[in-house]
Scaffold this motif. Structure first.
Motif, PDB file in Angstrom:
ATOM      1  N   ALA A 229      33.226  -6.956  18.214  1.00  0.00           N
ATOM      2  CA  ALA A 229      33.520  -5.530  18.071  1.00  0.00           C
ATOM      3  C   ALA A 229      32.802  -4.971  16.852  1.00  0.00           C
ATOM      4  N   ALA A 230      32.729  -5.763  15.782  1.00  0.00           N
ATOM      5  CA  ALA A 230      32.134  -5.268  14.552  1.00  0.00           C
ATOM      6  C   ALA A 230      30.624  -5.081  14.667  1.00  0.00           C
TER       7      ALA A 230
ATOM      8  N   ARG B 299      29.594  -5.248   8.526  1.00  0.00           N
ATOM      9  CA  ARG B 299      30.444  -6.021   7.623  1.00  0.00           C
ATOM     10  C   ARG B 299      30.317  -7.511   7.902  1.00  0.00           C
ATOM     11  N   SER B 300      30.735  -8.296   6.909  1.00  0.00           N
ATOM     12  CA  SER B 300      30.909  -9.721   7.138  1.00  0.00           C
ATOM     13  C   SER B 300      32.390 -10.014   6.974  1.00  0.00           C
TER      14      SER B 300
ATOM     15  N   ALA C 180      25.286  -8.962   9.273  1.00  0.00           N
ATOM     16  CA  ALA C 180      25.680  -7.695   8.650  1.00  0.00           C
ATOM     17  C   ALA C 180      24.469  -6.820   8.348  1.00  0.00           C
ATOM     18  N   LEU C 181      23.275  -7.357   8.485  1.00  0.00           N
ATOM     19  CA  LEU C 181      22.073  -6.556   8.200  1.00  0.00           C
ATOM     20  C   LEU C 181      21.425  -6.023   9.471  1.00  0.00           C
TER      21      LEU C 181
ATOM     22  N   PRO D 245      21.866  -0.866   8.740  1.00  0.00           N
ATOM     23  CA  PRO D 245      23.138  -0.204   8.417  1.00  0.00           C
ATOM     24  C   PRO D 245      23.016   0.724   7.210  1.00  0.00           C
ATOM     25  N   ARG D 246      23.884   1.752   7.183  1.00  0.00           N
ATOM     26  CA  ARG D 246      23.936   2.630   6.011  1.00  0.00           C
ATOM     27  C   ARG D 246      24.858   2.043   4.962  1.00  0.00           C
ATOM     28  N   VAL D 247      25.885   1.331   5.447  1.00  0.00           N
ATOM     29  CA  VAL D 247      26.864   0.746   4.543  1.00  0.00           C
ATOM     30  C   VAL D 247      27.077  -0.706   4.945  1.00  0.00           C
TER      31      VAL D 247
END
Ligand SMILES: Nc1ncnc2c1ncn2[C@@H]1O[C@H](COP(=O)(O)OP(=O)(O)OP(=O)(O)O)[C@@H](O)[C@H]1O
Ligand SMILES: [Mg+2]
Lengths: 610, 244
Positions: free
Chosen positions: A496-497, B80-81, B156-157, B161-163
């Motif tokens: 989902a993330a 996110r991680s 996560a990259l 991504p912006r954040v």
């Protein structure tokens, strides 16, 4: 108005039996976490033993009659305890799917043992002495016995409530239901507790069966007939909750009672919808609580190329398949058609179970929808083969999507039970909607000119379609979509993330599985020239599960080899012995007891060691 | 770029996060520190949509994204991680990235072209960034812990991504590896002009790498500022650094 009151009372009487059986299943699940398929068999055994006991004991005395009923229930409790100690105790740590399969093995064994003991014909027990008449309810006659039944439900509920809330045994049951670790911490002999709970649960199922004696004939199909309904009750009420089981039994029985008045064919569908709505609003049932689960086993299953021997076997099978009809045996050609069909059927289930990690116990439902789509289109519109064979996957694909939408959000056991109930409802519809489906007599004369079942043309058509569809499934599994499906299985939070639409991807998996299973079912209908409700039945679903497990979930060619081996074995078995259920059941038990980690797990271990 | 306004979340009797406000600008590196159970992971879950806040709002790139699903947030530029690594164990390392890349490029609804030929170059580029190139064909389920952490970082990259939120990106790795891993993460975020928010227990790593530090204790932000200011803050020393 009066008729409605009587109908409601009839519903209440049925609710009592249903509740007895369901409460037993719910207790057993709460403590042992095993969904006991064989619970319906205990119900059936209760009824059969009651017939025997009332038969050998002196007739006409109410006290003796009730003693016989209680005796039957206790006997079933003892049988249950015996089964727990010999089989279930060994598989509490096995994957859920294996536990379900093992208990299904018990179902098969009990079916054949019951057949050997009591014979194939339906049996009628004596009615309860002193309770034979009817009383007047608002001017309508109502059986006295049903009034007694209505009272028994709440009495047992109260009794169970006292046991669970007020005794030490009950305290342990509650502790085990809500937190496994707590029981260990209490320093209790878990084995004794599990056996006791299993005995109590079986006893309740036996009582439920014995009490049906005055209401219906005792027959060999009682086990599977009740189990689906009981699953529905337990799921709606909340696994592990006894009051929930009562509430749900009331709800389902009333739906039945009134549904029959309005539109008998729709009743079952209505029940399924109610169940689906309840689970959408309360995923743990009306009164169920989320249980503290043992940490789920990490998905270590890698979907890779099959081991070399398996691949060679698949290639060899393809070689044989290409020349099979030239061997000149009709039997072999028909067997070849069955194998091709089952390869596709198993591959479609494998799509859900392997990459999807979704265990469906009702896959035959989709297969059957395909078969009936063909049969009905031929019967009603004399549809040509091209049309009917296109309708089959479409109908089953839609059924699959519908089913996915209702169930995809559920977790393991709930999904397994719901999928089973879904297939069982389709089965009941095919049995009951006689005007359309011919009921148990099925639909005959499903033929297309030029494509007789044992003909070479039909054989090659089936082979090509099944192979092509299986290869397409394989392609989809290796495409981004298939990886997204696996991602959702491996790590749903992570999936989902990174923006994967998990639910929609899973709906699509149900749809694709439906398309493939429907095509298999449609071809099967032409291959047999007829369709019967057995195509949608639980044993057919279990066949598919067995095949996938036999071949191993972790590879793509596994289900192919599994299907060929299974169909071949079944052919040999059914021709060799009358007691094929017994043999199959014992085989399942042996497999599960020998490989509690799953066959794929065992193979993986062996190859790693090698 | 990312802004939290008065976020709060309670689990039963536990106030995990209480009235937390913070913001991270593009290209900025903000470290979030605090003792175990302070609420750091919960705050991340609130920001990334895994948990819905009881109160408060979240803004991402000027848009109110409170209550969005993790999936919607991912497509809006939030990555996110996870503290407990959560990768696709049945796939190879490269396939992990390929499926993530396919997801960001809206290519998941392809049933025909194999994943093996999808976004290979991009995947390998990210693997190189995370120094995982040599493990590309390894099954993710059998990686060493430090490499799983690298894979988490690479995931996560994905998708510019912006954040980027990194929950303890170096936890469980060898001390020698930590600084390098963190440097890689920060360089990658800076190269993308992304806002980076990370949590970390190793104070050396924090004070060396962060532009700003926010201190969380019992769900509240008790201090925030430059690493020097935080190191000198008596409140922080009493509440947190004193323990460690
Ligand atoms: N899903 C949940 N249900 C109940 N309580 C929770 C849940 N998630 C977190 N908590 C509680 O909220 C508090 C904050 O936990 P959180 O995991 O956010 O802390 P943390 O700062 O990340 O700790 P750590 O440094 O150990 O990772 C803890 O008391 C924890 O027990
Ligand atoms: Mg944390």
């Amino acid at each position: 108005m009066e008729a409605l009151v009587v109908q409601a009372l009839t519903g209440l009487a049925s609710a009592s039996s249903l509740f007895l059986v369901a409460s037993g299943l719910s207790l057993i699940f709460g403590v042992t976490r095993v969904v006991n398929f064989a619970h319906g068999s205990f119900y059936m055994l209760g009824a059969y033993i009651a017939v025997t006991l009332t038969g050998v004991l002196p007739r006409g005395d109410p006290v003796v009659w009730w003693l016989a009923i209680v005796g039957a229930s206790v006997a079933v409790g003892v049988i249950g305890a015996g089964i727990e100690m010999t089989v279930l105790r060994r598989i509490y740590r096995a994957p859920e799917l294996f536990q379900l399969l093992a208990t299904f093995g018990i179902v098969l064994v009990i079916q054949d043992l019951a057949l050997m003991t009591w014979g194939p014909q339906d049996l009628l027990g004596p009615r309860a002495p002193g309770l034979r008449g009817a009383v007047d309810v608002l001017g309508q006659p109502f059986p006295v016995y049903d009034l007694v039944l209505i009272a028994i439900g709440p009495i047992v509920l109260l009794g169970l409530w006292i046991v669970v809330q007020r005794t030490r045994f009950g305290m342990l049951v509650r502790a085990a239901t809500h937190d496994r670790q707590m029981v260990a911490a209490l320093g209790v002999d878990q084995r004794l507790l599990f056996t006791a709970v299993f005995a109590l649960g079986s006893c309740l199922a036996g009582l439920g069966g014995a009490l049906q004696l005055p209401r219906e004939a005792v027959a060999l199909h009682m086990d599977l007939a009740i189990i689906a309904e009981v699953f529905v009750v337990v799921v709606v009420g909340g696994l592990g909750s006894v009051p929930g089981a009562y509430l749900a039994a009331l709800l389902i029985s009333q739906l039945h009672a009134f549904g029959i008045l309005v539109l008998p064919e729709i009743t079952l569908v209505l029940i399924f919808l109610v169940m689906a709505v309840v689970l959408v609003v309360k995923p743990h049932g009306l009164l169920g609580r989320p249980t503290v689960h043992a940490a789920a086993a990490a998905p270590t299953m890698v979907l890779g190329p099959a081991p070399r021997p398996l691949r060679l076997a698949a290639l060899a099978a393809l070689g044989v398949a290409l020349v099979l009809p030239w061997l000149g045996s009709d039997h072999l050609t028909v067997l070849g058609v069955d194998m091709a069909v089952f390869v596709l059927f198993a591959a479609s289930l494998h799509l859900l179970m392997g990459p999807g990690g979704i265990v469906s116990f009702g896959h035959a439902g989709l297969f059957g929808v395909g078969a009936y789509a063909v049969a009905l289109s031929v019967k009603l519109w004399a549809a040509p083969m091209a049309l009917s064979l296109s309708l089959a996957p479409i109908a089953a694909g839609l059924a699959g999507v519908l089913f996915g939408v209702l169930c995809a959000h559920l977790s393991g056991v709930y999904l397994a039970m719901l999928s089973l109930a879904f297939a069982q409802i389709l089965w009941s519809t095919s049995v009951q909607w006689v005007a359309l489906t011919g009921g148990d007599n099925g639909i005959l004369g499903v033929r297309a000119s030029g494509f007789a079942p044992a003909s070479m043309a039909f054989y090659y058509l089936t082979l090509i379609l099944c192979l092509a569809a299986t290869l397409l499934l394989r392609r989809a599994i290796l495409a981004p979509w298939g990886y997204a499906l696996r991602a959702a299985r491996d790590a749903p939070k992570r999936a989902a993330a990174i923006g994967i639409p998990i639910v929609q991807i899973q709906w699509a998996a149900f749809g694709l599985a439906g398309l493939a299973a429907g095509l298999a079912g449609g071809l099967f209908a032409y291959g047999k020239g007829s369709v019967f409700p057995t195509y949608l039945s639980i044993p057919k679903s279990v066949d598919a599960l067995l095949i996938v497990l036999l071949g191993g979930v972790a590879t793509l060619s596994g289900p192919i080899v599994g299907a060929i081996v299974f169909v071949g074995l079944e052919d040999v078995l059914t021709r060799a012995t009358e007691l094929w259920r017994l043999v199959l059941g014992l085989t399942i038990l042996a497999l599960v007891l020998a490989f509690p980690d799953g066959i794929a797990g065992a193979v993986a271990k062996a190859t790693r060691r090698a | 770029m990312l802004e939290a306004i008065g976020l709060a979340k309670r689990f039963g009797g536990v106030e995990a996060v209480v009235d937390v406000s913070l913001h991270v600008a593009a290209g900025e590196v903000l470290a979030l520190i605090g003792p175990n159970g302070a609420g750091k992971t919960t705050l991340f879950n609130l920001l990334a949509g895994q948990v819905t806040p009881d109160r408060g709002r979240v803004h991402l790139a000027g848009q109110d994204v409170t209550g969005w699903t993790p999936r919607a947030l991912a497509h809006h530029g939030l990555a996110r991680s996870f503290q407990i690594p959560d990768v696709f164990r049945s796939m190879t390392v490269r396939e992990n990235l390929q499926v993530a890349l396919a997801s960001h490029a809206d290519r998941l609804w392809r049933f025909w072209s194999p994943l093996a030929t999808t976004a290979v170059a991009e995947a390998d580029c990210l693997l190189a960034t995370a120094e995982l190139g040599h493990l590309a064909d390894q099954a993710a389920g059998v990686l060493a812990y430090g490499d799983v952490k690298r894979l988490e970082l690479a995931l996560a990259l994905v998708g510019e991504p912006r954040v980027v939120l990194l929950d303890e990106p170096t936890a469980g790795t060898a001390p020698a590896e930590r600084a390098g891993l963190m440097r890689t993460a920060i360089a990658a975020a800076r190269a993308r002009d992304a806002a980076l928010l990370f949590t970390e227990h190793d104070m050396d790593v924090v004070f060396e790498h962060a532009d700003r530090v926010a201190v969380l204790d019992a769900g509240r932000i008790i201090a925030s500022g430059t690493p020097e200011a935080i190191r000198a803050d008596p409140v922080v020393q009493r509440a947190y650094l004193g323990h460690g």
